[in-house]
Design an enzyme around this catalytic site. Structure first.
Site, PDB file in Angstrom:
ATOM      1  N   CYS A 196      54.046  46.476   3.762  1.00 35.49           N
ATOM      2  CA  CYS A 196      54.275  45.081   3.374  1.00 35.49           C
ATOM      3  C   CYS A 196      55.741  44.703   3.543  1.00 35.49           C
ATOM      4  O   CYS A 196      56.057  43.545   3.806  1.00 35.49           O
ATOM      5  CB  CYS A 196      53.839  44.862   1.926  1.00 35.49           C
ATOM      6  SG  CYS A 196      52.049  44.944   1.683  1.00 35.49           S
ATOM      7  N   CYS A 222      67.928  50.720   6.506  1.00 34.35           N
ATOM      8  CA  CYS A 222      66.937  49.733   6.034  1.00 34.35           C
ATOM      9  C   CYS A 222      67.225  49.485   4.562  1.00 34.35           C
ATOM     10  O   CYS A 222      68.346  49.681   4.097  1.00 34.35           O
ATOM     11  CB  CYS A 222      65.509  50.224   6.279  1.00 34.35           C
ATOM     12  SG  CYS A 222      65.049  51.695   5.352  1.00 34.35           S
TER      13      CYS A 222
END
Length: 409
Positions: free
Chosen positions: A204, A360
């Site tokens: 997600c 990230c």
């Protein structure tokens, strides 16, 4: 065995113990009016113990509705903390909960919804060593995990514990919900026999999810738990419900019996051993080969003026989605989302001898990106341990190393 036969064989999962006092009869009066439900079913709920894995997108509506329904004891297992990006869909948490353990935030909300419910918090990660023992304490488990490894672990542990498992999964605009129960029907391994490689499906965090989808799927999961506890209705055991909220369509698939009977689960493996090892290692802090990672302190030293004078700076590639990059990023970093890396490959203009640092939010996506980049022949590729989160969190702040964080978080 069909779902209908399974329900008949299983019957109500929990005995109708105790009685309802006048305050409880008033609170649950709309349940008591339901044909075939009534006081007995409500007393079963009062006597029930349900473990919910994850207090996130799916766990939030599940916990809220089970609490409102009068489930006597709710257990919550989750080791994560509330983040601002959670609030778009994890409705059990609020702005003031950011930074808190999710289990603590969820407990507080549940107590405000229904003080008659007992909440048991388990602020740790579900692993092979604790999964069966924990699930055995409850009548059933609801799996709201967000990764393949934990889903297999929960299903296997539920099989060993002899407990039913209500499962759901969401991504972008689509949801899947089913019930697994080895004693009376299929398990997660019957639906998905082989664990997929970690790079085969985006999370997600990479692909996004419409917040309201969590409520739709979570409500169905909560209803399945209530039906199992009370023995009412027809459960999703042996069936897979699929919902596309973008198209507003529901459809159902039968989970076929395997041609060859699956061997029963005899023991558990660590989630990282069964699938998604790169994600699991990054999330639980397993040490990775030093040459394949770089710490925030090491990167700051390289990027400091003194460090830049003595060596070429590395190429910083941020593999988060572009919206995340726009909100906050390291100056000099290059946005190349994992989703683009998968489809287009390594960004142009890089030489094979270039030192590359991938980053990230917290590490897992960068680990997946590193496998792709190294596979393309870029050997000097490292992952920033802890990602942007660790950079922002670390002592002294970015300014102490002479660099700034760009964007608005």
């Amino acid at each position: 065995m069909s779902a209908t036969h399974a329900n008949a064989a299983a019957g109500p999962l929990v005995d109708a113990a105790g009685s309802l006092d006048p305050a409880e009869a008033d609170r649950y009066s709309r349940h008591l009016l339901l044909p075939g439900f009534g006081g007995d079913a409500q007393r079963r709920l009062k006597n029930a113990r349900v473990l919910v894995v994850g207090a996130g997108g799916l766990g939030s509506p599940v916990l809220l509705y089970l609490a409102a329904a009068g489930v006597g004891t709710l257990g919550i297992v989750d080791d994560d903390h509330v983040e601002t990006s959670n609030l778009q869909r994890q409705v059990i948490h609020g702005t003031g909960d950011v930074g808190r353990l999710k289990v603590d935030s969820a407990r507080e909300t549940i107590e405000s919804v229904n003080p008659l419910v007992r909440v048991e918090t388990h602020p740790y990660r579900l692993v092979a060593e604790n999964a069966v023992e924990l699930i055995e304490r409850y009548d059933l488990v609801v799996d709201g995990a967000d990764n393949f490894a934990t889903r297999y672990l929960v299903s296997d542990a539920a099989e060993l514990a002899g407990k039913p498992c209500v499962w759901g999964s969401i991504l972008q605009f689509g949801a899947q919900v089913s019930v697994f129960w080895a004693e009376h029907g299929p398990t997660y391994r019957n639906l998905y026999p082989d664990s997929p490689p970690p790079e085969s499906s985006p999370s997600c965090g990479e692909a996004g999810v419409l917040g309201m989808l969590c409520g739709a799927a979570g409500s169905v999961m909560a209803a399945e738990a209530v039906k199992l506890i009370t023995g009412t209705g027809r459960s999703l055991l042996g069936r897979l419900a699929l919902f596309d909220i973008g198209e507003a369509t529901w459809r159902e698939l039968a989970i076929p019996a395997p041609a060859v009977r699956r061997r029963p689960v005899r023991n558990l493996a660590q989630p990282a051993e069964s699938c998604a090892s790169a994600i699991a290692d990054a999330e639980v802090g397993v040490d990775v080969e030093a040459s394949r990672t770089i710490t925030v302190e090491e990167l700051r030293a390289i990027l400091a003026p003194a460090g830049l004078e003595s060596s070429r700076p590395p190429e910083l590639i941020d593999v988060r989605e572009q919206e995340e990059y726009a909100a906050v990023h390291l100056p000099g970093s290059r946005s190349w989302p994992l989703s683009i890396l998968r489809s287009r490959g390594v960004p142009g203009g890089l030489h094979r001898e270039t030192d590359i640092v991938l980053l990230c939010k917290a590490g897992p996506r960068a680990e997946l990106a590193a496998e792709i980049v190294r596979g393309a022949g870029f050997g000097s590729t490292r992952v920033l341990v802890g990602g942007i989160d660790e950079w922002l969190r670390s002592a002294g702040g970015a300014a102490a190393a002479g660099t700034q964080v760009a964007g608005n978080r």
